[in-house]
Design an enzyme around this catalytic site. Structure first.
Site, PDB file in Angstrom:
ATOM      1  N   ARG A 144       0.786  -1.584  -0.488  1.00 53.68           N
ATOM      2  CA  ARG A 144       0.038   0.020   0.049  1.00 53.68           C
ATOM      3  C   ARG A 144       1.066   1.266   0.015  1.00 53.68           C
ATOM      4  NH1 ARG A 144      -5.421  -2.070   1.941  1.00 53.68           N
ATOM      5  NH2 ARG A 144      -6.411   0.064   1.715  1.00 53.68           N
ATOM      6  N   TYR A 147       0.400   4.249  -2.248  1.00 48.91           N
ATOM      7  CA  TYR A 147      -0.163   4.792  -2.806  1.00 48.91           C
ATOM      8  C   TYR A 147      -0.523   6.256  -0.684  1.00 48.91           C
ATOM      9  CZ  TYR A 147      -5.187   6.647  -2.146  1.00 48.91           C
ATOM     10  OH  TYR A 147      -5.994   7.413  -1.871  1.00 48.91           O
ATOM     11  N   GLY A 150       3.127   7.842  -1.495  1.00 46.53           N
ATOM     12  CA  GLY A 150       3.033   9.044  -2.205  1.00 46.53           C
ATOM     13  C   GLY A 150       2.039  10.367  -1.715  1.00 46.53           C
ATOM     14  N   LYS A 151       1.016  10.041  -1.163  1.00 47.34           N
ATOM     15  CA  LYS A 151       0.036  11.414  -0.425  1.00 47.34           C
ATOM     16  C   LYS A 151       0.675  11.690   0.506  1.00 47.34           C
ATOM     17  CE  LYS A 151      -4.317  10.441  -2.523  1.00 47.34           C
ATOM     18  NZ  LYS A 151      -4.827  11.857  -3.226  1.00 47.34           N
ATOM     19  N   ARG A 188     -13.691  -2.345  -4.465  1.00 43.69           N
ATOM     20  CA  ARG A 188     -13.992  -1.693  -3.192  1.00 43.69           C
ATOM     21  C   ARG A 188     -14.722  -1.983  -2.455  1.00 43.69           C
ATOM     22  NH1 ARG A 188     -12.004   4.433  -3.769  1.00 43.69           N
ATOM     23  NH2 ARG A 188     -12.631   4.156  -5.195  1.00 43.69           N
ATOM     24  N   VAL A 190     -17.382  -1.569  -0.861  1.00 45.81           N
ATOM     25  CA  VAL A 190     -18.852  -1.416  -0.668  1.00 45.81           C
ATOM     26  C   VAL A 190     -19.600  -0.986  -2.234  1.00 45.81           C
ATOM     27  CG1 VAL A 190     -21.189   0.505  -0.330  1.00 45.81           C
ATOM     28  CG2 VAL A 190     -19.223   0.813   0.952  1.00 45.81           C
ATOM     29  N   PHE A 193     -19.687  -5.119  -2.589  1.00 42.32           N
ATOM     30  CA  PHE A 193     -20.882  -5.864  -1.872  1.00 42.32           C
ATOM     31  C   PHE A 193     -22.304  -5.703  -2.479  1.00 42.32           C
ATOM     32  CE2 PHE A 193     -18.495  -6.608   2.404  1.00 42.32           C
ATOM     33  CZ  PHE A 193     -17.917  -7.122   1.791  1.00 42.32           C
ATOM     34  N   ARG A 213     -14.101   0.306   8.949  1.00 45.85           N
ATOM     35  CA  ARG A 213     -14.528   1.378   8.528  1.00 45.85           C
ATOM     36  C   ARG A 213     -15.470   1.984   8.683  1.00 45.85           C
ATOM     37  NH1 ARG A 213     -10.342  -1.077   7.561  1.00 45.85           N
ATOM     38  NH2 ARG A 213      -8.916  -1.829   5.510  1.00 45.85           N
ATOM     39  N   ARG A 279     -10.531   1.181  11.526  1.00 44.38           N
ATOM     40  CA  ARG A 279     -10.399   3.525  11.621  1.00 44.38           C
ATOM     41  C   ARG A 279     -11.563   3.693  11.166  1.00 44.38           C
ATOM     42  NH1 ARG A 279      -9.391   3.107   4.873  1.00 44.38           N
ATOM     43  NH2 ARG A 279      -7.231   3.205   5.651  1.00 44.38           N
TER      44      ARG A 279
HETATM   45  N1  UDP Z   1     -12.769  -5.670   1.625  1.00 47.51           N
HETATM   46  C1  UDP Z   1     -13.370  -6.435   1.241  1.00 47.51           C
HETATM   47  N2  UDP Z   1     -14.152  -7.268   0.592  1.00 47.51           N
HETATM   48  C2  UDP Z   1     -14.330  -6.893  -0.671  1.00 47.51           C
HETATM   49  C3  UDP Z   1     -13.159  -5.504  -1.090  1.00 47.51           C
HETATM   50  C4  UDP Z   1     -12.666  -4.893   0.364  1.00 47.51           C
HETATM   51  O1  UDP Z   1     -13.694  -7.495   2.763  1.00 47.51           O
HETATM   52  O2  UDP Z   1     -14.928  -7.370  -2.039  1.00 47.51           O
HETATM   53  C5  UDP Z   1     -12.418  -4.959   2.677  1.00 47.51           C
HETATM   54  C6  UDP Z   1     -10.317  -4.457   2.649  1.00 47.51           C
HETATM   55  O3  UDP Z   1      -9.921  -5.864   2.765  1.00 47.51           O
HETATM   56  C7  UDP Z   1     -10.779  -3.915   3.967  1.00 47.51           C
HETATM   57  C8  UDP Z   1     -12.315  -2.970   3.784  1.00 47.51           C
HETATM   58  O4  UDP Z   1     -12.824  -3.592   2.933  1.00 47.51           O
HETATM   59  O5  UDP Z   1     -10.410  -4.091   4.874  1.00 47.51           O
HETATM   60  C9  UDP Z   1     -12.111  -1.712   2.804  1.00 47.51           C
HETATM   61  O6  UDP Z   1     -11.786  -2.125   1.139  1.00 47.51           O
HETATM   62  P1  UDP Z   1     -11.972  -0.832   0.515  1.00 47.51           P
HETATM   63  O7  UDP Z   1     -10.796  -1.406  -0.707  1.00 47.51           O
HETATM   64  O8  UDP Z   1     -12.379  -0.503   0.638  1.00 47.51           O
HETATM   65  O9  UDP Z   1     -10.629   0.138   1.182  1.00 47.51           O
HETATM   66  P2  UDP Z   1      -9.551   0.760   1.810  1.00 47.51           P
HETATM   67  O10 UDP Z   1      -8.777  -0.394   2.257  1.00 47.51           O
HETATM   68  O11 UDP Z   1      -8.831   1.132   0.942  1.00 47.51           O
HETATM   69  O12 UDP Z   1      -9.973   1.018   3.487  1.00 47.51           O
END
Ligand code: UDP
Length: 316
Positions: A144, A147, A150-151, A188, A190, A193, A213, A279
Site C-alpha cells: 500500500r 499510495y 505518495g499521499k 472497493r 461497498v 458487496f 471502516r 479506521r
Molecule cells: N474488502 C472486503 N471485500 C471486498 C473488498 C474489500 O472484505 O470485496 C475489505 C478490505 O480488505 C478492507 C475493507 O474491505 O479491509 C475496505 O476495503 P476498500 O478496498 O474498500 O478500502 P480501503 O482498504 O482502502 O479502506
C-alpha cells in the site's frame, strides 16, 4: 462565478464535484487521463457551456490560457486493486509529480489549491479514532506504500509550497467514501458487496471481516470539501473529512444483504497484506473550523447507492 480546475474530474469523487460546481454556476475545467475515471460520469455535462473536459495525465505539466481561481487536486487511482501491483510506480508518480505540477500551476495562476489526501496517511493506526495530529503508522515498503507514502509526500509538498512559495493551500484527509458514480468494477468494498448482491454472486469478505471502516456518503464529502476550499479563515488543514460511524466489514455485508433480496452467500477470502485493522475519523476539527459534520447515515446512503448500481448494472 469562479474558474475552477478539477484534476481527476471523471472519477467517482471528481464527477460528483464537477456536477456540484456546475450546478452552482461555476466555470469548470475537468482534467483526467481516464485511467480509473470515465467520460460516462460527466456525459451530461459535456455540452454545458461552462464545462470543458481535457484529457491529460497530471504526471506531465499542464497550463491553460484562461485565469484559474481554484484547483481541486483529486487525480490518483484510489482503489487498492487499481493503485497497487503493476501500476504502483505510476501511483506514486501521480501523487508526487501530480502534486508538483499542480502546485506550480497554482503558483503561476495565483489560484488556491486543495489537495485530497487520505486516511491512508495514518496506515495501520495505533491511535483510535484518528485525529489529524496523529502521525500514523505506515509500512514504507508494503504493497500500500505507493499510495500511502505518495499521499504523505504530496502533503509535505503542499506545506512546503505554502511555507516557501506562498501558495494558498488547503488539505483534506478523506476517509472511506461511497455513492453514485463509483465504478461497479472498482474493487472497493461497498461497490463490490452491492454489485455482488445485485448479481447474485458470492459476497467476498477478506479475512474474517472483523476489520473496521467508517463509511461516508459522497454528498457529505463534497460539502466538506467545498467548505474547506472556500473557508476564508486561513484554515489550511489538514482536516479529516469522514463519517465516524464505524462498522466491521462483516456488518457491512449483512446490512447490504438485508437490503437486497438475493441468493448470494458470504464467502471468505485471504486478507491482503497491510490491510488496516481499524479506521475511524476524529472529526472535531472539521466541526470547529468548518461547522461541518456528516448528515447521511450508512443505511440511508446505501439505499441511494443501491438504486444507482441497479441502473448502472442494467445499462451494461
Ligand atoms: N474488502 C472486503 N471485500 C471486498 C473488498 C474489500 O472484505 O470485496 C475489505 C478490505 O480488505 C478492507 C475493507 O474491505 O479491509 C475496505 O476495503 P476498500 O478496498 O474498500 O478500502 P480501503 O482498504 O482502502 O479502506
Amino acid at each position: 462565478m469562479k474558474s475552477i480546475l478539477v484534476t481527476g474530474g471523471t472519477g467517482f469523487i471528481g464527477a460528483n464535484l464537477c456536477h456540484r460546481l456546475i450546478a452552482e454556476g461555476h466555470r469548470v475545467i475537468c482534467l483526467d487521463n481516464n485511467y480509473t475515471g470515465s467520460l460516462d460520469n460527466v456525459a451530461d455535462l459535456m455540452s454545458h457551456p461552462n464545462f470543458t473536459f481535457v484529457e491529460h495525465d497530471v504526471i506531465e505539466p499542464w497550463d491553460c490560457e484562461e485565469p484559474l481561481e481554484r484547483i481541486y487536486n483529486l487525480a490518483c487511482p484510489a482503489s487498492p486493486p487499481f493503485y497497487q501491483g503493476a501500476r504502483s510506480i505510476f501511483t506514486t508518480k501521480t501523487c508526487v509529480l501530480g502534486a508538483l505540477n499542480m502546485l506550480a500551476l497554482a503558483k503561476r495562476k495565483g489560484a488556491r489549491i486543495l489537495q485530497t489526501s487520505t486516511s491512508e496517511v495514518y496506515g495501520e493506526p495505533l491511535v483510535h479514532p484518528q485525529p489529524e495530529n496523529y502521525r500514523g503508522n505506515v509500512n514504507p515498503i508494503g504493497i500500500r506504500a505507493c499510495y500511502d507514502e505518495g499521499k504523505r509526500c504530496a502533503e509535505s509538498l503542499f506545506f512546503d509550497h505554502h511555507r516557501h512559495e506562498g501558495v494558498d493551500i488547503r488539505v483534506i484527509r478523506i476517509f472511506n467514501t461511497y455513492g453514485p458514480y463509483m465504478n461497479p468494477e472498482d474493487g472497493r468494498v461497498v461497490s463490490n458487496f452491492i454489485c455482488q448482491a445485485l448479481r447474485g454472486e458470492d459476497i467476498t469478505i477478506y479475512g474474517e471481516g472483523q476489520q473496521t471502516r467508517s463509511f461516508q456518503y459522497i454528498d457529505d464529502l463534497i460539502e466538506g470539501m467545498v467548505r474547506m476550499m472556500e473557508n476564508e479563515q486561513g484554515f489550511i488543514g489538514p482536516v479529516n473529512i469522514g463519517n465516524p460511524g464505524e462498522f466491521t466489514i462483516r456488518q457491512l455485508a449483512e446490512l447490504v444483504l438485508s437490503k437486497i433480496p438475493t441468493r448470494s452467500q458470504l464467502v471468505y477470502r485471504p486478507l491482503p497484506s497491510d490491510d488496516p485493522t481499524q479506521r475511524r475519523p476524529d472529526i472535531s476539527l472539521a466541526g470547529e473550523k468548518l461547522g461541518w459534520a456528516p448528515t447521511i447515515a450508512l443505511s440511508e446512503g446505501l439505499d441511494k447507492t443501491i438504486a444507482y448500481f441497479r441502473e448502472a448494472i442494467k445499462a451494461n
